[in-house]
Design a protein around this motif. Structure first.
Motif, mmCIF file in Angstrom:
data_model
loop_
_atom_site.group_PDB
_atom_site.id
_atom_site.type_symbol
_atom_site.label_atom_id
_atom_site.label_comp_id
_atom_site.label_asym_id
_atom_site.label_seq_id
_atom_site.Cartn_x
_atom_site.Cartn_y
_atom_site.Cartn_z
ATOM 1 N N ALA A 152 5.669 2.792 17.679
ATOM 2 C CA ALA A 152 5.914 2.174 16.375
ATOM 3 C C ALA A 152 4.722 1.307 15.981
ATOM 4 N N SER A 153 4.350 1.364 14.721
ATOM 5 C CA SER A 153 3.179 0.629 14.233
ATOM 6 C C SER A 153 3.571 -0.255 13.065
ATOM 7 N N GLU A 154 3.252 -1.546 13.177
ATOM 8 C CA GLU A 154 3.512 -2.477 12.084
ATOM 9 C C GLU A 154 2.741 -2.069 10.839
ATOM 10 N N TYR A 155 1.515 -1.572 11.040
ATOM 11 C CA TYR A 155 0.675 -1.160 9.917
ATOM 12 C C TYR A 155 1.283 0.036 9.198
ATOM 13 N N VAL A 156 1.728 1.033 9.961
ATOM 14 C CA VAL A 156 2.332 2.226 9.355
ATOM 15 C C VAL A 156 3.581 1.846 8.573
ATOM 16 N N SER A 157 4.418 1.004 9.166
ATOM 17 C CA SER A 157 5.642 0.569 8.478
ATOM 18 C C SER A 157 5.320 -0.156 7.181
ATOM 19 N N ALA A 158 4.261 -0.969 7.202
ATOM 20 C CA ALA A 158 3.869 -1.708 6.003
ATOM 21 C C ALA A 158 3.356 -0.773 4.915
ATOM 22 N N LEU A 159 2.587 0.259 5.290
ATOM 23 C CA LEU A 159 2.113 1.234 4.307
ATOM 24 C C LEU A 159 3.277 1.932 3.614
ATOM 25 N N VAL A 160 4.244 2.364 4.402
ATOM 26 C CA VAL A 160 5.416 3.049 3.842
ATOM 27 C C VAL A 160 6.178 2.111 2.915
ATOM 28 N N GLU A 161 6.342 0.852 3.339
ATOM 29 C CA GLU A 161 7.081 -0.119 2.530
ATOM 30 C C GLU A 161 6.376 -0.403 1.211
ATOM 31 N N LEU A 162 5.052 -0.535 1.233
ATOM 32 C CA LEU A 162 4.304 -0.781 0.002
ATOM 33 C C LEU A 162 4.506 0.363 -0.996
ATOM 34 N N SER A 163 4.429 1.591 -0.511
ATOM 35 C CA SER A 163 4.613 2.751 -1.393
ATOM 36 C C SER A 163 5.995 2.747 -2.027
ATOM 37 N N ASP A 164 7.021 2.470 -1.217
ATOM 38 C CA ASP A 164 8.393 2.440 -1.729
ATOM 39 C C ASP A 164 8.583 1.314 -2.748
ATOM 40 N N TRP A 177 6.129 -7.535 -15.096
ATOM 41 C CA TRP A 177 5.422 -8.782 -15.352
ATOM 42 C C TRP A 177 5.238 -9.532 -14.038
ATOM 43 N N ASP A 178 3.977 -9.817 -13.706
ATOM 44 C CA ASP A 178 3.665 -10.453 -12.424
ATOM 45 C C ASP A 178 4.399 -11.774 -12.235
ATOM 46 N N TRP A 179 4.434 -12.601 -13.276
ATOM 47 C CA TRP A 179 5.030 -13.925 -13.155
ATOM 48 C C TRP A 179 6.491 -13.850 -12.725
ATOM 49 N N PHE A 180 7.162 -12.776 -13.085
ATOM 50 C CA PHE A 180 8.562 -12.583 -12.693
ATOM 51 C C PHE A 180 8.648 -11.900 -11.329
ATOM 52 N N TYR A 181 7.820 -10.859 -11.144
ATOM 53 C CA TYR A 181 7.938 -10.017 -9.942
ATOM 54 C C TYR A 181 7.714 -10.814 -8.665
ATOM 55 N N TRP A 182 6.694 -11.691 -8.646
ATOM 56 C CA TRP A 182 6.371 -12.386 -7.400
ATOM 57 C C TRP A 182 7.433 -13.401 -6.984
ATOM 58 N N LYS A 183 8.374 -13.676 -7.881
ATOM 59 C CA LYS A 183 9.475 -14.576 -7.540
ATOM 60 C C LYS A 183 10.692 -13.826 -7.003
ATOM 61 N N THR A 184 10.691 -12.515 -7.141
ATOM 62 C CA THR A 184 11.836 -11.718 -6.695
ATOM 63 C C THR A 184 11.748 -11.435 -5.201
ATOM 64 N N GLN A 185 12.876 -10.983 -4.629
ATOM 65 C CA GLN A 185 12.890 -10.611 -3.219
ATOM 66 C C GLN A 185 11.924 -9.468 -2.940
ATOM 67 N N GLN A 186 11.881 -8.498 -3.893
ATOM 68 C CA GLN A 186 10.967 -7.362 -3.713
ATOM 69 C C GLN A 186 9.513 -7.810 -3.739
ATOM 70 N N GLY A 187 9.195 -8.743 -4.634
ATOM 71 C CA GLY A 187 7.832 -9.254 -4.702
ATOM 72 C C GLY A 187 7.418 -9.947 -3.418
ATOM 73 N N LYS A 188 8.356 -10.709 -2.834
ATOM 74 C CA LYS A 188 8.070 -11.386 -1.565
ATOM 75 C C LYS A 188 7.890 -10.380 -0.433
ATOM 76 N N GLN A 189 8.688 -9.308 -0.434
ATOM 77 C CA GLN A 189 8.518 -8.242 0.566
ATOM 78 C C GLN A 189 7.158 -7.574 0.407
#
Length: 427
Positions: A152-164, A177-189
């Motif tokens: 298992a690779s943390e890097y591989v998991s992160a690549l897949v998560e970013l795409s999703d 809108w960035d100002w909204f997105y970065w405050k959401t749970q998805q933005g933090k992920q």
């Protein structure tokens, strides 16, 4: 959008409705032109890079990840990046990568042999092939042995998560809108996954001030990993799927590879072999036509662009070049939904429009890594057919053979519930 293999009605009706050429959307916030025919596609893709702009509506969500990379920058900055990066894809460099393609493919096949020996023959291709192309790319780009195919690779998991997360963001209008997105749970992920990916990237550069800066190297490294593994994995999976559906073509490819390996002690593909796999290459190209990993590209222009029939794409409009629509356009291709590799026999390509087949886009801003991808495709497909026979597997989610696969267009073309094939050793 999801489309069944048999019908694909929604997309095909769109191609038919606009006389196989283009459609127009004039909206309150942006204008969109969709193009489905090589005669209309060509003027846009061949336009000078100096007037071609990547629009923020489609590509902007990639910028936190990929920065001002070759994929996203414009004008003189793009020209400089392209000039500096092009030598990395010279044939003399690619020759050295073939050994790494073999090594990573061998690891994947060892996993498959292990599964078959335990009685597991129904295998989801994307899981395995994506790890293999990541492993291969890390070896080629960074001389880094990640062992990601076994561990298992943390890097591989992160690549897949970013795409999703990017796909998820595109589908939620407020998240644009960035100002909204970065405050959401998805933005933090997204930020968390982004930090993981950025930690893995190269940070060395020329010290004479003429090369790429540390920040530029990181952007290009991220782009190379993003664009270089997922698209190639998609192309490999769909090629194996199409050959599994058409056993006679699969056998013809296998015989071609076996003839090539005749008398050799080691069954490895060498650089010189790539030009000696003509039928296998035809099958790969036909699969790229039928199941192009990237379904569309978009462009904006800083001036009006003239199209056939006295039409004009106005300055600033988003132009969506439908690779899917062009590759399945019945005005361009006979029986466009059939897998017919002989379309790409040199005797059958005379007179075909130059932009009828554009899996890697075209023009000044075409895919810089297309020779890399085609080389890896031929190595992986040839070795796979040498060692395994492929038939359609059973998709556990759909409860049916993979012949009824549903396309799932994301950042690259995938399959709903995965792409399942049945493996049988032939070595």
């Amino acid at each position: 959008m999801q489309c069944t293999e048999e019908g694909l009605l929604q997309v095909d009706d769109l191609v038919q409705r606009y006389t196989h050429s283009c459609s127009w959307f004039l909206g309150p916030f942006y204008h969109l032109v969709r193009l489905f025919h090589p005669d209309y596609v060509k003027p846009l893709l061949m336009a000078p890079a100096s007037i071609t702009v990547k629009d923020e509506l489609i590509y902007g969500h990639l910028r936190p990840w990929l920065g001002q990379s070759l994929l996203l920058c414009n004008g003189e900055e793009w020209s400089r990046r392209r000039r500096l990066l092009t030598p990395a894809f010279h044939f003399d460099i690619l020759k050295n990568y073939v050994t790494k393609f073999n090594t990573s493919t061998n690891i994947m096949h060892d996993k498959w042999r292990h599964l078959v020996a335990k009685g597991t023959t129904n295998v989801e291709m994307f899981d395995h092939v994506t790890l293999m192309t990541l492993d291969s790319l890390l070896k080629c780009a960074f001389s880094y042995n990640s062992n990601c195919q076994w561990s298992a690779s943390e890097y591989v998991s992160a690549l897949v998560e970013l795409s999703d997360l990017i796909i998820d963001r595109r589908q939620k209008i407020l998240h644009h809108w960035d100002w909204f997105y970065w405050k959401t749970q998805q933005g933090k992920q997204f930020r968390k996954a982004l930090n993981v990916v950025h930690r893995y990237m190269c940070d060395n550069n020329d010290e004479d001030g003429q090369g790429l800066t540390d920040e530029e190297i990181q952007a290009e490294a991220n782009t190379f990993m993003f664009a270089g593994h997922d698209t190639t994995a998609s192309a490999i999976c769909w090629t194996l799927y199409n050959l599994a559906r058409h056993g006679h073509y699969q056998e013809q490819c296998r015989q071609e590879v076996m003839d090539l390996m005749q008398g050799r002690d080691r069954h490895e593909i060498e650089w010189e072999d790539l030009s000696n796999l003509p039928f296998t290459t035809m099958c790969i190209r036909e699969s790229l036509r039928l199941h192009s990993p990237v379904q569309a590209v978009t462009r904006k222009y800083t001036q009006d662009i003239a199209l056939p029939e006295d039409r004009t794409v106005p300055k600033g409009a988003i132009s969506l070049v439908s690779i899917y629509g062009t590759h399945h356009n019945p005005a361009v291709w006979t029986n466009p939904h059939e897998f017919h590799p002989l379309r790409f026999d040199p005797t059958n390509t005379a007179g075909r429009a130059s932009h009828a087949f554009i899996p890697f886009s075209s023009g000044p801003r075409n895919c810089i890594g297309q020779k890399f991808a085609l080389a890896e495709l031929r190595v992986v497909v040839a070795l796979t057919l040498l060692r395994f026979r492929l038939t359609l597997g059973v998709n556990p989610q759909l409860g049916s053979r993979s012949g009824g696969v549903r396309r799932l267009p994301q950042l690259v073309l995938r399959a709903e519930g995965g792409l399942w094939l049945q493996l049988e050793r032939s070595d």
